[in-house]
Write an enzyme that holds these catalytic residues in place. Structure first.
Site, short mmCIF file in Angstrom:
data_model
loop_
_atom_site.label_atom_id
_atom_site.label_comp_id
_atom_site.label_asym_id
_atom_site.label_seq_id
_atom_site.Cartn_x
_atom_site.Cartn_y
_atom_site.Cartn_z
N ARG A 36 0.84 -1.20 0.00
CA ARG A 36 0.00 0.00 0.00
C ARG A 36 0.87 1.25 0.00
NH1 ARG A 36 2.57 2.21 3.07
NH2 ARG A 36 2.66 2.09 5.34
N GLU A 42 -0.35 10.10 8.34
CA GLU A 42 0.80 9.30 8.78
C GLU A 42 0.93 9.33 10.30
OE1 GLU A 42 2.09 6.73 6.91
OE2 GLU A 42 2.40 8.34 5.48
N SER A 136 4.72 -1.23 2.96
CA SER A 136 4.07 -2.26 3.77
C SER A 136 4.23 -3.67 3.21
CB SER A 136 2.59 -1.94 3.96
OG SER A 136 2.08 -2.64 5.06
N ASP A 182 -2.22 -0.70 7.55
CA ASP A 182 -1.60 -1.50 6.51
C ASP A 182 -2.36 -2.80 6.25
OD1 ASP A 182 0.22 0.52 6.62
OD2 ASP A 182 1.85 -0.67 7.48
N TYR A 232 10.13 3.89 16.32
CA TYR A 232 8.69 3.74 16.12
C TYR A 232 7.96 3.48 17.44
CZ TYR A 232 4.31 2.11 13.98
OH TYR A 232 2.99 1.96 13.63
#
Length: 390
Positions: A36, A42, A136, A182, A232
């Protein structure tokens, strides 16, 4: 000048031939799921916000056959995958995470599959989704494998639950606390449409992308990223801390006014993270409305604002992504450009007029200090079972 995307039928045939070579018989089942690109929205999915991705024509294909017993053998043809590229394990004893890393995504899907127990099988994986490119590849693998397992032992067919199970597999076995975007678009992607996904209600509204004068260009910086490192999870923790400080379940519930009033209670970094998320959720809703009405300049403006926020407030961009965005925006006919995906490398997505594609690619090549790869993409279908005759 853009790279061709390999046909699904070509990937299926490559995987079939490898299966025959490896196991001495023909596979019986096949499935695929797409990568994707996120047009905007985001780092909002794990904050219960809005995202607007589309499924890509790049896919992961799984072919295979059921075994008797509980043994599994999986081979990947992906050259960028870590070694070894063949794994053997027993479903009753060996579903813990380990090496190679790519197998953990499969083990996670098996562990969370919604119609246990899964019988033994042999399978071959091949993918046209670039690994570590922010498109992804992980969710594409997870959803393709889940779709393969559905043919061996069908579940109830609930597509949202399927996406959640794949997300849980990435959390538990790959160690990535990803949001739902995702996996959701890999399952529910719709041809010729982006999806405006409400990550709180798990509802998706199709946003038409049928205008042939409009092109979506993906530029891969070829700087690999990894979401399993510290950055992350740290961003996610910072958002959770901000929500708690604001007395909210998630940042989806917060307003900029409330954030400003609480500024004294937040450290500077946490404030910046929350500011990005709250504004990005608003931008995503605005971009969906603008796209529906054909207001492409407005969509482009919002994309640029998104990139600048990801660079300055969320701090997940990198010099290469900034270079690519800046170069694209110098070309007449480009509406907007931004980094896409988790950040720290990967790809940019650019919205532009179809007649500006060649000059945009040429200009980016001239300006970019690295070696970029380009894909002209169209919104594609989500996961599906495949046949060998197609």
């Amino acid at each position: 000048m853009a790279s061709a995307v390999r046909a699904v039928s070509e990937l299926v045939e490559e995987a079939r031939l490898k299966f025959v070579q490896e196991f001495g018989e023909e596979p019986q089942l096949a499935a695929c799921a797409p990568g994707r690109v996120n047009l905007i929205g985001e780092h909002t999915d794990y904050n219960d916000g809005f995202v607007m991705p589309m499924a890509l024509p790049m896919v992961t294909v799984v072919v295979g056959k059921q075994n008797s017993g509980h043994d599994v053998c999986i081979v990947t043809l992906n050259e960028d995958a870590d070694q070894p590229r063949r794994v053997d394990f027993n479903l009753q004893t060996d579903l813990v995470s380990g090496k190679p890393r790519w197998a953990n995504y499969v083990k996670g899907v098996i562990h969370h599959y919604r119609a246990p127990p899964v019988p033994g099988f042999r399978a071959v994986i091949v993918s046209s989704v670039p690994l570590g490119g922010g498109l992804s590849s992980s969710a594409s693998l997870e959803v393709a494998f889940y779709s393969f397992l559905q043919q061996i032992k069908p579940d109830d067919g609930n597509e949202v639950a399927k996406a959640i199970a794949c997300q849980q597999g990435e959390h538990s076995h790959a160690g990535v606390p990803c949001g739902i975007m995702d996996q959701f678009v890999a399952v529910l992607g719709k041809k010729d449409h982006a999806l405006l996904i409400d990550c709180r209600s798990m509802e998706a509204k199709p946003v038409p992308l049928l205008d042939t004068s409009l092109v979506i260009l993906i530029t891969n910086s070829n700087v690999k990223h990894s979401l399993s490192g510290s950055e992350y999870p740290t961003r996610r923790r910072q958002c959770e801390q901000a929500a708690v400080s604001l007395g909210k379940v998630s940042l989806r519930e917060a307003t900029l006014k409330e954030l400003e009033e609480a500024k004294d209670r937040l450290d500077e970094v946490t404030y910046k993270r929350a500011c990005h998320v709250i504004e990005e959720i608003q931008r995503t809703e605005q971009a969906a409305e603008a796209l529906k009405s054909g207001a492409y300049k407005e969509v482009g403006k919002l994309m640029v604002e998104s990139h600048n926020s990801l660079r300055d407030l969320y701090e997940v961009s990198c010099p290469e992504l900034d270079e690519l965005v800046a170069a694209a925006l110098e070309v007449e006919g480009v509406f907007g450009s931004r980094m896409t995906g988790g950040g720290f490398g990967g790809c940019t997505v650019t919205l532009l007029q179809a007649n500006a594609v060649d000059k945009t690619i040429s200009h980016i090549k001239e300006q970019y200090s690295g070696n970029a790869t380009f894909y002209i993409t169209t919104p594609s279908e989500g996961a599906q079972a495949l046949s060998f005759s197609s």
